[in-house]
Scaffold this active site. Structure first.
Site, PDB file in Angstrom:
ATOM      1  N   LYS A  70      -5.835  19.022  -6.132  1.00 11.86           N
ATOM      2  CA  LYS A  70      -6.204  17.809  -5.801  1.00 11.86           C
ATOM      3  C   LYS A  70      -5.318  16.567  -6.026  1.00 11.86           C
ATOM      4  O   LYS A  70      -4.587  16.649  -6.860  1.00 11.86           O
ATOM      5  CB  LYS A  70      -7.584  17.816  -6.752  1.00 11.86           C
ATOM      6  CG  LYS A  70      -8.342  16.545  -6.733  1.00 11.86           C
ATOM      7  CD  LYS A  70      -9.297  16.382  -7.934  1.00 11.86           C
ATOM      8  CE  LYS A  70     -10.280  17.380  -7.904  1.00 11.86           C
ATOM      9  NZ  LYS A  70     -11.363  17.331  -9.155  1.00 11.86           N
ATOM     10  N   CYS A  87      -4.889   2.593   0.150  1.00 10.98           N
ATOM     11  CA  CYS A  87      -4.993   3.376   1.360  1.00 10.98           C
ATOM     12  C   CYS A  87      -6.017   4.164   1.086  1.00 10.98           C
ATOM     13  O   CYS A  87      -6.312   4.924   0.157  1.00 10.98           O
ATOM     14  CB  CYS A  87      -3.839   4.031   1.605  1.00 10.98           C
ATOM     15  SG  CYS A  87      -4.058   5.157   3.087  1.00 10.98           S
ATOM     16  N   CYS A  89      -7.054   5.677   4.225  1.00 14.48           N
ATOM     17  CA  CYS A  89      -6.851   6.493   5.684  1.00 14.48           C
ATOM     18  C   CYS A  89      -5.999   7.532   5.344  1.00 14.48           C
ATOM     19  O   CYS A  89      -5.999   8.743   6.237  1.00 14.48           O
ATOM     20  CB  CYS A  89      -6.441   5.781   6.752  1.00 14.48           C
ATOM     21  SG  CYS A  89      -4.671   5.057   6.782  1.00 14.48           S
ATOM     22  N   CYS A  98      -1.628   0.921   0.777  1.00 15.38           N
ATOM     23  CA  CYS A  98      -1.828   0.683   1.972  1.00 15.38           C
ATOM     24  C   CYS A  98      -0.488   0.018   2.602  1.00 15.38           C
ATOM     25  O   CYS A  98      -0.099  -1.042   2.072  1.00 15.38           O
ATOM     26  CB  CYS A  98      -3.086  -0.333   2.191  1.00 15.38           C
ATOM     27  SG  CYS A  98      -3.351  -0.911   4.198  1.00 15.38           S
ATOM     28  N   HIS A 102      -3.425   2.040   8.807  1.00 16.56           N
ATOM     29  CA  HIS A 102      -4.609   2.614   9.166  1.00 16.56           C
ATOM     30  C   HIS A 102      -4.922   1.991  10.556  1.00 16.56           C
ATOM     31  O   HIS A 102      -5.782   2.297  11.499  1.00 16.56           O
ATOM     32  CB  HIS A 102      -5.731   2.021   8.308  1.00 16.56           C
ATOM     33  CG  HIS A 102      -5.664   0.597   8.055  1.00 16.56           C
ATOM     34  ND1 HIS A 102      -4.752   0.100   6.981  1.00 16.56           N
ATOM     35  CD2 HIS A 102      -5.911  -0.585   8.674  1.00 16.56           C
ATOM     36  CE1 HIS A 102      -4.627  -1.255   7.173  1.00 16.56           C
ATOM     37  NE2 HIS A 102      -5.638  -1.616   7.950  1.00 16.56           N
TER      38      HIS A 102
HETATM   39  S1  FES Z   1      -5.965   1.920   4.578  1.00 23.51           S
HETATM   40 FE1  FES Z   1      -4.426   3.596   4.897  1.00 23.51          FE
HETATM   41  S2  FES Z   1      -2.525   2.469   5.441  1.00 23.51           S
HETATM   42 FE2  FES Z   1      -4.220   1.048   5.074  1.00 23.51          FE
END
Ligand code: FES
Length: 123
Positions: A70, A87, A89, A98, A102
């Site tokens: 995890k 982040c 994504c 981030c 994304h």
């Molecule tokens: S949300 Fe993943 S790089 Fe921006």
């Protein structure tokens, strides 16, 4: 009535005593269950293999800490400062922060994910 644009096919000789393809009731009681089992079996096998081969498609985390069961990050609020952008994504090279990856992910997949932004209230 118009005639077809090609000549009719010659009839093939059939074996003596037969007039085409015939199936008895006894043969049908065997053929139908076998055909159904073959179709269902093919469907289940193809589903099994498509699921196992596309397993990585359903995963969100493709590269980060794959040895760990995890992936967890924890931050103290006091250490965040006035603003932090995390982040969501899982494509950031600076994960858990981030880095704008994304945008490319959304363009390639039609997804609409974006970061989590935590900031202090304006005074
Ligand atoms: S949300 Fe993943 S790089 Fe921006």
């Amino acid at each position: 009535m118009a005639s077809p644009p090609f000549p009719p096919l010659p009839t093939l000789p059939s074996p003596a005593g037969t007039s085409g393809f015939r199936v008895s009731k006894e043969q049908l009681t065997t053929i139908v269950p076998v055909a159904v089992a073959a179709v269902v079996g093919t469907y289940l096998v193809s589903r099994y293999f498509s699921r196992s081969s596309s397993c990585s498609k359903g995963k969100v985390n493709l590269t980060l800490n794959k040895d760990s069961p995890k992936v967890v990050h924890s931050f103290d609020m006091e250490d965040i400062g006035s603003k932090a952008v995390y982040c969501r994504c899982w494509r950031s090279k600076k994960f858990p922060y981030c880095d704008g990856s994304h945008t490319k992910h959304n363009e390639e997949t039609g997804d609409n994910v974006g970061p989590l932004i935590i900031k202090k209230k304006d005074a």
